[in-house]
Design an enzyme around this catalytic site. Structure first.
Site, PDB file in Angstrom:
ATOM      1  N   GLN A   1      -4.386  -2.199   9.609  1.00 16.05           N
ATOM      2  CA  GLN A   1      -4.298  -3.480   8.919  1.00 16.05           C
ATOM      3  C   GLN A   1      -4.888  -4.596   9.794  1.00 16.05           C
ATOM      4  O   GLN A   1      -4.551  -4.719  10.967  1.00 16.05           O
ATOM      5  CB  GLN A   1      -2.827  -3.788   8.569  1.00 16.05           C
ATOM      6  CG  GLN A   1      -2.637  -5.031   7.735  1.00 16.05           C
ATOM      7  CD  GLN A   1      -3.283  -4.915   6.350  1.00 16.05           C
ATOM      8  OE1 GLN A   1      -3.147  -3.909   5.657  1.00 16.05           O
ATOM      9  NE2 GLN A   1      -4.007  -5.963   5.960  1.00 16.05           N
TER      10      GLN A   1
ATOM     11  N   ASP B   1     -11.390   2.409   4.302  1.00 12.66           N
ATOM     12  CA  ASP B   1     -11.696   0.974   4.245  1.00 12.66           C
ATOM     13  C   ASP B   1     -13.209   0.729   4.253  1.00 12.66           C
ATOM     14  O   ASP B   1     -13.667  -0.371   3.959  1.00 12.66           O
ATOM     15  CB  ASP B   1     -11.069   0.249   5.448  1.00 12.66           C
ATOM     16  CG  ASP B   1      -9.858  -0.591   5.065  1.00 12.66           C
ATOM     17  OD1 ASP B   1      -9.652  -0.820   3.857  1.00 12.66           O
ATOM     18  OD2 ASP B   1      -9.124  -1.020   5.975  1.00 12.66           O
TER      19      ASP B   1
ATOM     20  N   LYS C   1       0.847  -1.207   0.000  1.00 10.49           N
ATOM     21  CA  LYS C   1       0.000   0.000   0.000  1.00 10.49           C
ATOM     22  C   LYS C   1       0.882   1.258   0.000  1.00 10.49           C
ATOM     23  O   LYS C   1       0.631   2.215  -0.722  1.00 10.49           O
ATOM     24  CB  LYS C   1      -0.939  -0.019   1.226  1.00 10.49           C
ATOM     25  CG  LYS C   1      -2.047  -1.053   1.080  1.00 10.49           C
ATOM     26  CD  LYS C   1      -2.773  -1.366   2.375  1.00 10.49           C
ATOM     27  CE  LYS C   1      -3.756  -2.518   2.144  1.00 10.49           C
ATOM     28  NZ  LYS C   1      -4.375  -3.037   3.364  1.00 10.49           N
TER      29      LYS C   1
END
Ligand code: NDP
Length: 297
Positions: free
Chosen positions: A98, A121, A54
């Site tokens: 994460q 997200d 990322k």
């Protein structure tokens, strides 16, 4: 007849080219650089690899990124304080933690702590609710958004199709079923959600024009679960031991690829299908968060 493959890598590359152009435009016209903060708690090697990719993609697209690595013993309060700081930080437009987090940390608490406007997200309850209601101002989670985009850019007609989603998780199954059944472009499907308690799974799957597998069980979907010519999207990423592979393991999907490709009309490979789309959509969500923040979207 062998299925045609959907090249997720190539489609993700197209989206990333668009992303890079948008980043350049925002910099040139508005002096705005989209910024993403990624927090990694602990030292799970797979998570570390996802975070690194990322970060690398942000650099490639000309975006600002901050990678924050916290020890695995980090207390929930410490992580929430870090999120709060990032919520206030002007040059950060998107924040993600994460998954999975160590067991002393509640993922629900983490999702709720991220400012909804920086929740790229799409896991904050507000964004989950907006997506459920079909409110386009919400952030759609990246993997489901990637599946929808993959179908659209592969010319698959979703409208009116019977989509069967195998799996009902917060991250993939549930949101993909919601977005594909919305009254919207690239949606309007008739969606069935199946899970571990579903009866007659093979028959349900066989009734799908589009079958989306997101269960986390290696090679679960067999040819007898697939209608001849159906579109099969394999979201699964599973490690299976393979002594002949350089790392001693191989990544396979939730679909028995070699067998199902003889039956499906269109199929995504693993790797190289849905995976690259997830990161492309994360970048897109972050760019959108930056433009929304500046009142441009
Ligand atoms: P979860 O474990 O959170 O959810 C799995 C879902 O599948 C659950 O709803 C579960 O049912 C259902 N399920 C499990 N076993 C069966 C079975 N035998 N028959 C029917 N249903 C079953 O997984 P995720 O949604 O997070 O991930 C799914 C897969 O997608 C994984 O392989 C993961 O690695 C991959 N993934 C890939 C991404 C990408 O970028 N390509 C991103 C995210 C995930 P129940 O609810 O009843 O327990």
């Amino acid at each position: 007849m062998s299925a045609a493959l959907i090249d997720g890598k190539q489609i993700a590359e197209q989206i990333n080219t668009e992303n890079a152009a948008e980043v350049a435009r925002l910099k040139r016209d508005r002096g705005l650089t989209p910024g993403l903060a990624v927090i990694l708690v602990g030292d799970n090697p797979a998570s570390a690899a996802y975070v690194a990719s990322k970060d690398k993609m942000c650099a490639r697209l000309g975006m600002h990124s901050e990678k924050i690595a916290l020890p695995s013993a980090t207390a929930q309060a410490g992580l929430l304080a870090m999120i709060d700081r990032l919520n206030q930080q002007e040059n950060i437009h998107g924040i993600l933690v994460q998954s999975p987090t160590p067991k002393q940390i509640s993922e629900e608490a983490v999702f709720a702590a991220i400012a909804p406007s920086k929740d790229v997200d799409g896991f904050h309850p507000l964004n989950v609710g907006k997506v459920a209601l079909g409110d386009p101002s919400g952030f759609v989670p990246c993997t489901p958004a990637g599946v929808q985009e993959l179908l659209a850019r592969s010319g698959v007609a979703v409208e009116g199709a019977h989509v069967v989603v195998l799996g009902r998780s917060r991250i993939v199954g549930r949101p993909v079923s919601l977005i594909l059944s919305q009254k919207a472009r690239n949606a309007n499907a008739t969606v069935t959600v199946a899970h571990s308690r579903s009866k007659g799974l093979a028959e349900i799957c066989r009734s799908a024009d589009i079958l989306i597998a997101a269960i986390g069980v290696a090679r679960f979907v067999k040819p007898e679960m697939v209608r001849e010519g159906a579109v099969v999207i394999d979201v699964g990423i599973n490690r299976v031991e393979d002594p002949t592979a350089p790392k001693g393991y191989r990544l396979v999907g939730d679909v028995d690829f070699d067998a199902v490709k003889e039956k499906a009309g269109l199929l995504t490979p693993v790797p190289g299908g849905v995976g690259p789309m997830t990161i492309a959509m994360l970048m897109r969500n972050t760019i959108r968060a930056a433009t929304m923040r500046c009142g441009l979207a």
